[in-house]
Design a protein around this motif. Sequence first.
Motif, mmCIF file in Angstrom:
data_model
loop_
_atom_site.group_PDB
_atom_site.id
_atom_site.type_symbol
_atom_site.label_atom_id
_atom_site.label_comp_id
_atom_site.label_asym_id
_atom_site.label_seq_id
_atom_site.Cartn_x
_atom_site.Cartn_y
_atom_site.Cartn_z
ATOM 1 N N SER A 84 0.831 -1.208 0.000
ATOM 2 C CA SER A 84 0.000 0.000 0.000
ATOM 3 C C SER A 84 0.869 1.263 0.000
ATOM 4 N N ASP A 85 0.219 2.388 -0.273
ATOM 5 C CA ASP A 85 0.915 3.671 -0.288
ATOM 6 C C ASP A 85 1.535 3.946 1.081
ATOM 7 N N LEU A 86 2.645 4.663 1.059
ATOM 8 C CA LEU A 86 3.305 5.106 2.287
ATOM 9 C C LEU A 86 2.845 6.530 2.565
ATOM 10 N N LYS A 87 2.194 6.748 3.707
ATOM 11 C CA LYS A 87 1.749 8.083 4.123
ATOM 12 C C LYS A 87 2.840 8.697 4.988
ATOM 13 N N PHE A 88 3.200 9.927 4.672
ATOM 14 C CA PHE A 88 4.316 10.581 5.347
ATOM 15 C C PHE A 88 3.964 11.108 6.730
ATOM 16 N N GLY A 89 4.975 11.192 7.558
ATOM 17 C CA GLY A 89 4.843 11.737 8.904
ATOM 18 C C GLY A 89 5.604 13.047 9.024
ATOM 19 N N ALA A 90 5.389 13.737 10.125
ATOM 20 C CA ALA A 90 6.081 14.996 10.390
ATOM 21 C C ALA A 90 5.991 15.317 11.880
ATOM 22 N N LEU A 91 6.961 16.062 12.350
ATOM 23 C CA LEU A 91 6.963 16.571 13.722
ATOM 24 C C LEU A 91 6.737 18.074 13.668
ATOM 25 N N TYR A 92 5.961 18.602 14.621
ATOM 26 C CA TYR A 92 5.695 20.038 14.691
ATOM 27 C C TYR A 92 6.015 20.541 16.095
ATOM 28 N N PHE A 93 6.797 21.596 16.149
ATOM 29 C CA PHE A 93 7.184 22.198 17.414
ATOM 30 C C PHE A 93 6.784 23.677 17.374
ATOM 31 N N ASP A 94 5.896 24.076 18.273
ATOM 32 C CA ASP A 94 5.444 25.464 18.331
ATOM 33 C C ASP A 94 6.024 26.118 19.574
ATOM 34 N N GLU A 95 6.399 27.384 19.435
ATOM 35 C CA GLU A 95 6.920 28.118 20.588
ATOM 36 C C GLU A 95 6.606 29.599 20.468
ATOM 37 N N LYS A 96 6.356 30.191 21.605
ATOM 38 C CA LYS A 96 6.088 31.624 21.663
ATOM 39 C C LYS A 96 7.417 32.362 21.505
ATOM 40 N N VAL A 97 7.462 33.281 20.561
ATOM 41 C CA VAL A 97 8.705 34.021 20.305
ATOM 42 C C VAL A 97 8.543 35.525 20.523
ATOM 43 N N GLY A 98 7.372 35.948 20.915
ATOM 44 C CA GLY A 98 7.154 37.368 21.165
ATOM 45 C C GLY A 98 5.688 37.654 21.395
ATOM 46 N N ARG A 99 5.416 38.933 21.543
ATOM 47 C CA ARG A 99 4.042 39.359 21.799
ATOM 48 C C ARG A 99 3.864 40.771 21.262
ATOM 49 N N GLU A 100 2.690 40.989 20.748
ATOM 50 C CA GLU A 100 2.338 42.322 20.269
ATOM 51 C C GLU A 100 1.184 42.835 21.125
ATOM 52 N N ARG A 101 1.289 44.095 21.506
ATOM 53 C CA ARG A 101 0.208 44.733 22.258
ATOM 54 C C ARG A 101 -0.369 45.838 21.391
ATOM 55 N N ARG A 102 -1.669 45.760 21.160
ATOM 56 C CA ARG A 102 -2.361 46.770 20.372
ATOM 57 C C ARG A 102 -3.301 47.551 21.283
ATOM 58 N N ILE A 103 -3.084 48.845 21.336
ATOM 59 C CA ILE A 103 -3.943 49.720 22.128
ATOM 60 C C ILE A 103 -4.658 50.640 21.148
ATOM 61 N N THR A 104 -5.985 50.573 21.150
ATOM 62 C CA THR A 104 -6.752 51.430 20.250
ATOM 63 C C THR A 104 -7.784 52.218 21.039
ATOM 64 N N LYS A 105 -8.045 53.383 20.551
ATOM 65 C CA LYS A 105 -9.069 54.234 21.147
ATOM 66 C C LYS A 105 -9.960 54.722 20.021
ATOM 67 N N ARG A 106 -11.253 54.401 20.141
ATOM 68 C CA ARG A 106 -12.234 54.831 19.151
ATOM 69 C C ARG A 106 -13.144 55.862 19.801
ATOM 70 N N ILE A 107 -13.284 57.002 19.166
ATOM 71 C CA ILE A 107 -14.194 58.041 19.642
ATOM 72 C C ILE A 107 -15.282 58.209 18.592
ATOM 73 N N ILE A 108 -16.505 57.978 19.023
ATOM 74 C CA ILE A 108 -17.639 58.041 18.099
ATOM 75 C C ILE A 108 -18.504 59.240 18.502
ATOM 76 N N ARG A 109 -18.832 60.081 17.545
ATOM 77 C CA ARG A 109 -19.691 61.239 17.783
ATOM 78 C C ARG A 109 -20.887 61.176 16.844
ATOM 79 N N LEU A 110 -22.060 61.241 17.446
ATOM 80 C CA LEU A 110 -23.302 61.236 16.675
ATOM 81 C C LEU A 110 -23.952 62.619 16.751
ATOM 82 N N ASN A 111 -24.636 62.996 15.699
ATOM 83 C CA ASN A 111 -25.288 64.297 15.731
ATOM 84 C C ASN A 111 -26.798 64.199 15.528
#
Length: 188
Positions: A84-111
């Motif tokens: 039968s066919d040979l199905k391939f394998g793989a290893l996966y290694f995940d790691e945190k390498v940083g962080r982004e901080r997003r600060i947003t300010k929305r001002i909404i004015r209605l008339n």
Amino acid sequence: MSKLSIIRQALETNPGVVIVNTKKRNYLPYSSNRKDFFCHIIDYLVAPKKGLYTADELQEFMNRLVPDLKPTSQIDFRQYDKNSDLKFGALYFDEKVGRERRITKRIIRLNDEELLNVDGFVNGEKTIDKDVNIDYIRRTSVNPFPNEEFARDYLDGKLEIILGVRQGTLKKYQPQKSLFQKLKRSII
């Protein structure tokens, strides 16, 4: 020491491994229109110095590639029988390498007088502050192939494989037994 450093060292110092190719992709800084979840992706394409051609052999080889690190996830080699066919394998290694901080300010004015004091608006104004943290994750994959020639042909586009390979194609990459070995086997 980062997971990437541990993986690189394990592969580079293993005398039974050939690193056929290393593919790197960066998605920094984070962008919402990128296709991957990861900010940095590194794929190692490796092969045993002496070819391996069954799922069991390749699975054992793969499991020994990075002995000091548990993969985040893995795909095992599979083969239902020797034809039968040979199905391939793989290893996966995940790691945190940083962080982004997003600060947003929305001002909404209605008339519009009808909307001046609805849904949190006061005198037609509403301020929305948002503070979001996004982890930057690197994924390193280790992708074993049966032998170096097979991996190079795959990289050169000579092999159309997605998840596995047919036995007929795989046999073309196996070393041919000498006439002496064939005769010896037929006698025994």
